[in-house]
Design a protein around this motif. Structure first.
Motif: not given
Length: 192
Positions: A133, A138, A150, A175, A181
């Motif tokens: 991620l 983000v 996110l 995140c 997440s």
């Protein structure tokens, strides 16, 4: 934008905003850490074009963030144009027309889902250890936010791995680490 399809494609929606002059591509590099949020907040407050950030600090080329997708427009006669466009209505739709459309939709026969082997939503797929991620830009939108959220502009339908329950929510997962997440953070309802 007028779609016969009850679920307009977000890419089509974005293209329509750009073509109508209700969104603007910002090519100057912008930091997802607070700067994106500040510019987006200003766009909401002034009814400015929706900012499409195309160059983000620390992000690979191709990643973008759209700010103010549901903001009011300053285009003549299209004040609620972005909201109307989400539902495939004319950009000149009034709040009453939008509301009447939503009420009709609430009482309409549900459209059955169609399962397809592939599609645009499967264009970029990562599984297992390939999930990172941190590759995504983000944003931290507000200084007091609990983290970087996110997908803050989406509707999530998530089923537990055993299929025992399904959660429907408008949410923004936080995140937390490269591969993880948190779950939805906003109002949600759960059905068994």
């Amino acid at each position: 934008m007028s779609h016969p399809d009850p679920s307009p494609d977000f890419r089509d929606f974005l293209d329509e905003l750009l073509a109508a002059g209700d969104a603007v591509a910002i090519e100057q590099t912008v930091d997802p850490h607070l700067e994106v949020g500040a510019i987006t907040r200003r766009a909401y407050e002034t009814h400015a074009q929706a900012p499409l950030f195309t160059s983000l600090t620390g992000a690979e080329p191709g990643f973008r963030i759209l700010g103010a997708p549901a903001g009011l427009s300053s285009l003549p006669g299209e004040r609620h144009g972005r909201i109307a466009a989400h539902f495939g209505l004319a950009r000149t739709s009034t709040p009453r027309e939008i509301l009447e459309h939503l009420v009709r939709a609430m009482h309409a026969e549900p459209v059955p889902p169609v399962v397809v082997p592939s599609g645009p939503s499967q264009q970029n797929v990562a599984v297992g250890d390939a999930v990172d991620l941190e590759r995504l830009p983000v944003p931290l939108l507000h200084q007091e936010d609990g983290g970087r959220y996110l997908g803050t502009y989406g509707f999530h339908v998530v089923q537990s791995p055993d299929g025992a329950w399904t959660s429907w929510s408008v949410a923004g997962p936080c995140c937390t680490t490269a591969g993880r997440s948190s779950g939805p953070r906003c109002r949600s309802s759960t059905s068994a």
